[in-house]
Design an enzyme around this catalytic site. Sequence first.
Site, PDB file in Angstrom:
ATOM      1  N   GLU A 126     -10.405  27.148  36.037  1.00  0.00           N
ATOM      2  CA  GLU A 126      -9.538  26.501  37.016  1.00  0.00           C
ATOM      3  C   GLU A 126     -10.354  26.123  38.242  1.00  0.00           C
ATOM      4  O   GLU A 126     -11.120  26.953  38.748  1.00  0.00           O
ATOM      5  CB  GLU A 126      -8.387  27.430  37.434  1.00  0.00           C
ATOM      6  CG  GLU A 126      -7.372  26.710  38.298  1.00  0.00           C
ATOM      7  CD  GLU A 126      -6.169  27.581  38.673  1.00  0.00           C
ATOM      8  OE1 GLU A 126      -5.291  27.075  39.384  1.00  0.00           O
ATOM      9  OE2 GLU A 126      -6.123  28.753  38.258  1.00  0.00           O
ATOM     10  N   ALA A 267      -9.292  36.246  41.574  1.00  0.00           N
ATOM     11  CA  ALA A 267      -9.080  36.525  40.157  1.00  0.00           C
ATOM     12  C   ALA A 267      -8.529  35.277  39.499  1.00  0.00           C
ATOM     13  O   ALA A 267      -8.176  34.298  40.159  1.00  0.00           O
ATOM     14  CB  ALA A 267      -8.117  37.697  39.972  1.00  0.00           C
ATOM     15  N   MET A 268      -8.449  35.317  38.156  1.00  0.00           N
ATOM     16  CA  MET A 268      -7.968  34.163  37.395  1.00  0.00           C
ATOM     17  C   MET A 268      -7.068  34.638  36.267  1.00  0.00           C
ATOM     18  O   MET A 268      -7.408  35.558  35.531  1.00  0.00           O
ATOM     19  CB  MET A 268      -9.162  33.377  36.835  1.00  0.00           C
ATOM     20  CG  MET A 268      -8.763  32.177  36.013  1.00  0.00           C
ATOM     21  SD  MET A 268      -7.809  30.998  36.993  1.00  0.00           S
ATOM     22  CE  MET A 268      -6.819  30.256  35.700  1.00  0.00           C
ATOM     23  N   GLU A 269      -5.937  33.950  36.121  1.00  0.00           N
ATOM     24  CA  GLU A 269      -4.865  34.397  35.229  1.00  0.00           C
ATOM     25  C   GLU A 269      -4.993  33.914  33.787  1.00  0.00           C
ATOM     26  O   GLU A 269      -3.991  33.811  33.077  1.00  0.00           O
ATOM     27  CB  GLU A 269      -3.516  33.928  35.785  1.00  0.00           C
ATOM     28  CG  GLU A 269      -3.259  32.415  35.684  1.00  0.00           C
ATOM     29  CD  GLU A 269      -3.664  31.627  36.912  1.00  0.00           C
ATOM     30  OE1 GLU A 269      -3.193  30.494  37.082  1.00  0.00           O
ATOM     31  OE2 GLU A 269      -4.468  32.158  37.703  1.00  0.00           O
ATOM     32  N   ASN A 270      -6.204  33.630  33.312  1.00  0.00           N
ATOM     33  CA  ASN A 270      -6.370  33.142  31.944  1.00  0.00           C
ATOM     34  C   ASN A 270      -5.467  33.904  30.977  1.00  0.00           C
ATOM     35  O   ASN A 270      -5.374  35.131  31.026  1.00  0.00           O
ATOM     36  CB  ASN A 270      -7.816  33.329  31.482  1.00  0.00           C
ATOM     37  CG  ASN A 270      -8.806  32.946  32.542  1.00  0.00           C
ATOM     38  OD1 ASN A 270      -8.892  31.806  32.950  1.00  0.00           O
ATOM     39  ND2 ASN A 270      -9.557  33.932  33.012  1.00  0.00           N
ATOM     40  N   HIS A 302      -0.208  39.753  40.975  1.00  0.00           N
ATOM     41  CA  HIS A 302      -0.188  38.291  41.058  1.00  0.00           C
ATOM     42  C   HIS A 302      -0.664  37.656  39.748  1.00  0.00           C
ATOM     43  O   HIS A 302       0.015  36.788  39.186  1.00  0.00           O
ATOM     44  CB  HIS A 302      -1.069  37.838  42.223  1.00  0.00           C
ATOM     45  CG  HIS A 302      -1.133  36.354  42.400  1.00  0.00           C
ATOM     46  ND1 HIS A 302      -0.343  35.687  43.303  1.00  0.00           N
ATOM     47  CD2 HIS A 302      -1.895  35.401  41.795  1.00  0.00           C
ATOM     48  CE1 HIS A 302      -0.610  34.393  43.243  1.00  0.00           C
ATOM     49  NE2 HIS A 302      -1.558  34.197  42.341  1.00  0.00           N
ATOM     50  N   GLU A 303      -1.819  38.093  39.270  1.00  0.00           N
ATOM     51  CA  GLU A 303      -2.365  37.473  38.060  1.00  0.00           C
ATOM     52  C   GLU A 303      -1.510  37.795  36.841  1.00  0.00           C
ATOM     53  O   GLU A 303      -1.335  36.946  35.958  1.00  0.00           O
ATOM     54  CB  GLU A 303      -3.812  37.923  37.838  1.00  0.00           C
ATOM     55  CG  GLU A 303      -4.746  37.662  39.009  1.00  0.00           C
ATOM     56  CD  GLU A 303      -4.734  36.222  39.517  1.00  0.00           C
ATOM     57  OE1 GLU A 303      -4.433  35.297  38.732  1.00  0.00           O
ATOM     58  OE2 GLU A 303      -5.006  36.017  40.717  1.00  0.00           O
ATOM     59  N   HIS A 306       1.571  35.587  36.760  1.00  0.00           N
ATOM     60  CA  HIS A 306       1.256  34.225  36.315  1.00  0.00           C
ATOM     61  C   HIS A 306       1.533  34.030  34.824  1.00  0.00           C
ATOM     62  O   HIS A 306       1.650  32.887  34.371  1.00  0.00           O
ATOM     63  CB  HIS A 306      -0.214  33.906  36.579  1.00  0.00           C
ATOM     64  CG  HIS A 306      -0.464  33.175  37.864  1.00  0.00           C
ATOM     65  ND1 HIS A 306       0.263  32.077  38.264  1.00  0.00           N
ATOM     66  CD2 HIS A 306      -1.397  33.369  38.839  1.00  0.00           C
ATOM     67  CE1 HIS A 306      -0.203  31.625  39.418  1.00  0.00           C
ATOM     68  NE2 HIS A 306      -1.204  32.400  39.796  1.00  0.00           N
ATOM     69  N   GLU A 325       1.420  28.620  42.154  1.00  0.00           N
ATOM     70  CA  GLU A 325       0.815  29.534  43.123  1.00  0.00           C
ATOM     71  C   GLU A 325       1.801  29.989  44.197  1.00  0.00           C
ATOM     72  O   GLU A 325       1.856  31.162  44.551  1.00  0.00           O
ATOM     73  CB  GLU A 325      -0.427  28.902  43.755  1.00  0.00           C
ATOM     74  CG  GLU A 325      -1.559  28.659  42.766  1.00  0.00           C
ATOM     75  CD  GLU A 325      -2.058  29.920  42.080  1.00  0.00           C
ATOM     76  OE1 GLU A 325      -1.700  31.038  42.507  1.00  0.00           O
ATOM     77  OE2 GLU A 325      -2.806  29.778  41.093  1.00  0.00           O
TER      78      GLU A 325
END
Length: 873
Positions: A126, A267-270, A302-303, A306, A325
């Site tokens: 992202e 962080a990233m919600e993959n 949060h992640e 998502h 978001e």
Amino acid sequence: MRTDTARTIRLKDYKKPDYTIKKTDLTIQIFENYTQVESTLHMHKNPEVVGFPVLQLNGIDQQIQQIQLDELVLTESDYQYEDELLTVQPGKDEFVFKSITHIKPNENTSLEGLYQSGTMICSQCEAEGFRKITFYLDRPDVMSVFTTRIEADAKQYPILLSNGNPVEQGELAGGRHFATWHDPFPKPSYLFAAVAGDLVRHDDVFVTQSGREVSLRIFAEAHNAHKTDFALDSLKRSMAWDEKRYGREYDLDIFMIVASDFFNMGAMENKGLNIFNSAAVLASPETSSDDRFDRIEAIVAHEYFHNWSGNRVTCRDWFQLTLKEGLTVYRDSQFTADTHNATVKRISDVDMLKAAQFSEDAGPNAHPIQPQEYVEINNFYTATVYEKGAEVIGMIHTILGEALFRQGTDLYFETFDGQAATTDDFIGCMEKVSGHDFTQFKRWYVQAGTPNVAVEESFDANAGQYKLTFTQSCRPTPNQPEKRPFVIPVKMALLSEQGKELPISCDGDFNSDTSVLLLKEATTVVTFSGLNAKPVASLFRDFSAPVTVDMALSDQDQMTLATKDSNAFNRTNALQSVFVEVIRKLNADIDSAIPESVDELIKATLGDGSLVDAVKAQMITLPSFAVLRTMFSPINAQALAFAREKLKRHIAVTFAEQWQQLANSLASAQPYEFNAAEAGRRALHGTAISYWVSSGQVEAINFAEALYRAAENQSDRLNGLQAVLSSDDQERSEKLLTHYYRQWKDDTQMVETWLALNAGQKSFDVAQANALMAHEAFDLTNPNKVRSVLGAFASNFEAFHAGEVGNYQFIAEQIVKLDQVNPQVAARFTKVLESWRVFTEDRGVPMKQALEMIVSTDGLSPDVSELAMNALK
């Protein structure tokens, strides 16, 4: 200066893709000096498209080995690869596109795509990083089912991970092995993830509300492996909360988190494989403060949230970024409020909004939560899109109430599951369940700027009527010289002089169930009836709208709000407003007398047994410079620093005995626990020590040093150390910083804290910054290290703005240097210079000159050039 013009993307130009990808098969083969990616895309032409348009796939730094359409291997004359686009002519409604390319993760310092992070290889896609992995339709509205096979050396990379559920694994020749993963849920490429490394795995299990067992796994490199327990616990609590509060159950058989020391964001919600910045997931009482525990818990939540608000329902295009978001920030804020203390959370959120987002709204890069155009999408991962976006969701909740809001989110998730949606889709669901017309409300999505609400009051004793006149306005922002009236929800109460809430009867658009008054016009006059005496208006309770408020209050009314308002947020806000006004007077005239009301309010707050420790700490802490700078124009940096320091020293000296008593009474030798009560105790303890040290008493700094040396947890350690660092005792400060580094130099997160502590000292300067960046602990390719030095320095108002003007040239030079390494991180630092217009000329001119130096540099990335050039327009 660059002469080429970067391409501007506009929302009005959006059109559906000509082709879609139903199925994606990837084989990623990791070798020592390169990685080979074989991509097989099962593609369909959009049935709405006439004819056979060319297929254009995004791709950056791809070394092409082979391009194939169905069974035909293409020659170089059959395709074109330039300007980061691969163009071919399919000529069919359905076909298979295949590419084999080489990439070099070990040389990818942008930390986008596939890159080296310490000893492992990991991904960040992202917003548009997937095009650095392979050729693809890299846009959020192209959703595909992914099957990914990863091959690597078994000894160097024993763990191989990707999205979804594990399908197959096995050994290969030459000491290599493979793992295959399948994600059954269609997703856009920005949610793809891959990880290969020598990682330690910690496991747990969560049983969903329907009885399914989900395997939970957190992976970290060996030096970080002992810090994953709290994140696992936070994950389980997040999953349970989302089921209860929103009815959202997890869908895969496995949920994984990987901690990476090199990461651009938090962080990233993959899907099914979240990748986290180590600083945002790893915690232990010995090395993590309460603030970090709180942040980690919120980011994990949060992640995870998502998974529905971002993954199962994703955004159609990047102009809809706030759809996922803003909604998810709001959800994680609710989680923290429910889990801990709602008032403490609200105060913290609003402080952050005022510090980061209000200044963004007032600057040259102001934009609505749904931007209408962009050059570089990475520049719109902002406080406006995230935090203001969350406030907009919160206003919808405030207007509708809990029951209708929940019905709206249920309808949204059910209607758009598996689809790429828009903000209009979300609002449409809220309208459908409530019957409420949100047409005017949607101006919050497209109008930039922070509205101001001016309030005037009058009271007619004979008629028993109290009148409030609300006038809303919003300053011009780039490309938006005029603003139409917003819908502004005012959560309110009328109080007696004793602080008792009075019944409300009025002629305004007031909902007695939610205590919310709606403002829809430029000017709204509301008359309240049946009153025996003039009330005190407690407006915008819990910060019910992201606005600034101008209302002239009598000293008595201000005192009532600051000492008797039953709404703890508004009580805190009233006290903070007193602090701001005192600082404003001292800023204009440093010899001004500090009013007795300050002492009365501090005394009343400290003596109020109804207030929890955390709220007390927030109430009596002076507004930060980040908040203050949004309230002054022009800003005389040195005068503002002197004014705040004078007020702090007055409070410190006047109540020195109380600070000493609190410092002793709040100390505890009990084992560390992270919960609302204990975190609040430590927060008030730290505030008391800070004030006590500011009083100048030697025994106070001795106490602070002793606390630092005896501390068995990071919160107590920092309470002591930061108090010493804020003092004038430079020798002792240097001694303790040296001790800190020697003790913790092998711990990554502690070293990052040590760097930030150095850069946060009032006396910090460019020479010290250069020395710190030459230190063995610093690494320009590591965003956390860069933020710990440059970010902490730029946020250090007294050193950066009230210090030497050469600081601006220094930060500009670092931005240019960093742009060659990591443009996304470099771009964030241009924002510290964009406010040059609001400073007095002695600061504003050199800030502007620093920006001019940046934009005159050849070869700037679009990330940096867009923000810097906007700042100079």
